[in-house]
Design a protein around this motif. Structure first.
Motif, PDB file in Angstrom:
ATOM      1  N   LEU A 147       0.823  -1.209   0.000  1.00  0.00           N
ATOM      2  CA  LEU A 147       0.000   0.000   0.000  1.00  0.00           C
ATOM      3  C   LEU A 147       0.859   1.263   0.000  1.00  0.00           C
ATOM      4  CD1 LEU A 147      -2.911   1.169   0.241  1.00  0.00           C
ATOM      5  CD2 LEU A 147      -2.596   1.098   2.734  1.00  0.00           C
ATOM      6  N   THR A 148       1.983   1.200   0.662  1.00  0.00           N
ATOM      7  CA  THR A 148       2.861   2.380   0.780  1.00  0.00           C
ATOM      8  C   THR A 148       4.055   2.305  -0.162  1.00  0.00           C
ATOM      9  OG1 THR A 148       4.151   1.341   2.565  1.00  0.00           O
ATOM     10  CG2 THR A 148       2.232   2.659   3.214  1.00  0.00           C
ATOM     11  N   SER A 149       4.018   1.350  -1.091  1.00  0.00           N
ATOM     12  CA  SER A 149       5.128   1.163  -2.046  1.00  0.00           C
ATOM     13  C   SER A 149       6.459   1.016  -1.309  1.00  0.00           C
ATOM     14  CB  SER A 149       5.182   2.328  -3.042  1.00  0.00           C
ATOM     15  OG  SER A 149       3.961   2.431  -3.749  1.00  0.00           O
ATOM     16  N   ALA A 150       6.411   0.300  -0.213  1.00  0.00           N
ATOM     17  CA  ALA A 150       7.597  -0.002   0.607  1.00  0.00           C
ATOM     18  C   ALA A 150       8.230   1.221   1.245  1.00  0.00           C
ATOM     19  CB  ALA A 150       8.628  -0.779  -0.211  1.00  0.00           C
ATOM     20  N   ARG A 151       7.467   2.307   1.336  1.00  0.00           N
ATOM     21  CA  ARG A 151       8.000   3.525   1.958  1.00  0.00           C
ATOM     22  C   ARG A 151       7.780   3.547   3.467  1.00  0.00           C
ATOM     23  NH1 ARG A 151       5.006   8.097  -1.071  1.00  0.00           N
ATOM     24  NH2 ARG A 151       6.184   9.393   0.395  1.00  0.00           N
ATOM     25  N   ALA A 152       6.879   2.705   3.961  1.00  0.00           N
ATOM     26  CA  ALA A 152       6.631   2.638   5.403  1.00  0.00           C
ATOM     27  C   ALA A 152       7.638   1.711   6.066  1.00  0.00           C
ATOM     28  CB  ALA A 152       5.214   2.144   5.666  1.00  0.00           C
TER      29      ALA A 152
END
Length: 211
Positions: free
Chosen positions: A196-201
């Protein structure tokens, strides 16, 4: 209560107040506690014995599944097999684990006989179970997700829509959300949040807790 080790879900009970019955002038007082180790059980037993120093008997039984099944039944001076085993059998019959039960007896002067004693200790235990109710304790995985402010609404909407329990929010350089889910749901949720966060979380596991 928290633990670093995995504990399977289980059924147990905690009496909020002592359960008391009188049978032929003998008073039976049942107290119980949910425990996860024999050390915790021993501490509770010592507490009850100190609480009732003038009692005729403090009969105990426990059944603990955490770390491998461990059971103990101690008649504390009552005729062998007439008191502690009925308590343990009541625990088993109700499929309870991780619990210690102490039934304190103040002798009233009338002997009950072996059968009467067994029925009395069984009644004292089942009465306490019925009074307090049986509760299922489940494992929950606590974890923290750190994310930038532009991702916050997206993630928050997903959490709210899926009724995922939020423990707290902290707004620092990034938003830090403390969450808890049933342990069996954690891995799937972890993967979804990463996508969901494109692995940014950033997601960090916390304690496994019982609720």
């Amino acid at each position: 209560m928290s633990t670093k080790n995995n504990i399977k879900s289980f059924k147990s009970f905690e009496t909020k107040a002592p359960y008391e019955i009188e049978i032929k002038k003998s008073v039976f007082i049942t107290e119980a506690k949910m425990v996860l180790s024999t050390d915790e059980a021993s501490e509770f037993i010592d507490y009850i014995r100190k609480k009732h120093p003038k009692a005729t008997h403090n009969v105990i039984a426990y059944r603990i599944s955490h770390g491998g099944l461990q059971e103990k039944a101690d008649d504390d001076g009552e005729p062998a097999g007439t008191s502690a085993m009925p308590i343990l059998n009541a625990i088993k019959y109700n499929d309870l684990t991780n619990v210690v039960v102490v039934v304190t007896r103040y002798f009233g002067g009338i002997k009950l006989g072996a059968g009467g004693l067994s029925r009395a200790y069984m009644s004292a235990t089942t009465g306490a179970i019925e009074a307090s109710g049986i509760r299922e304790f489940k494992e929950y995985q606590n974890f923290k997700i750190s994310l930038t402010y532009d991702l916050y609404d997206i993630v928050l909407n997903y959490l709210n829509n899926n009724k995922i329990k939020i423990l707290s929010n902290e707004f620092k350089e990034k938003v830090e959300i403390q969450l808890t889910v049933p342990i069996e749901d954690y891995e799937e949720l972890y993967k979804y949040l990463i996508n969901l966060t494109s692995a940014r979380a950033q997601i960090e596991k916390g304690d496994v807790v019982l609720r």
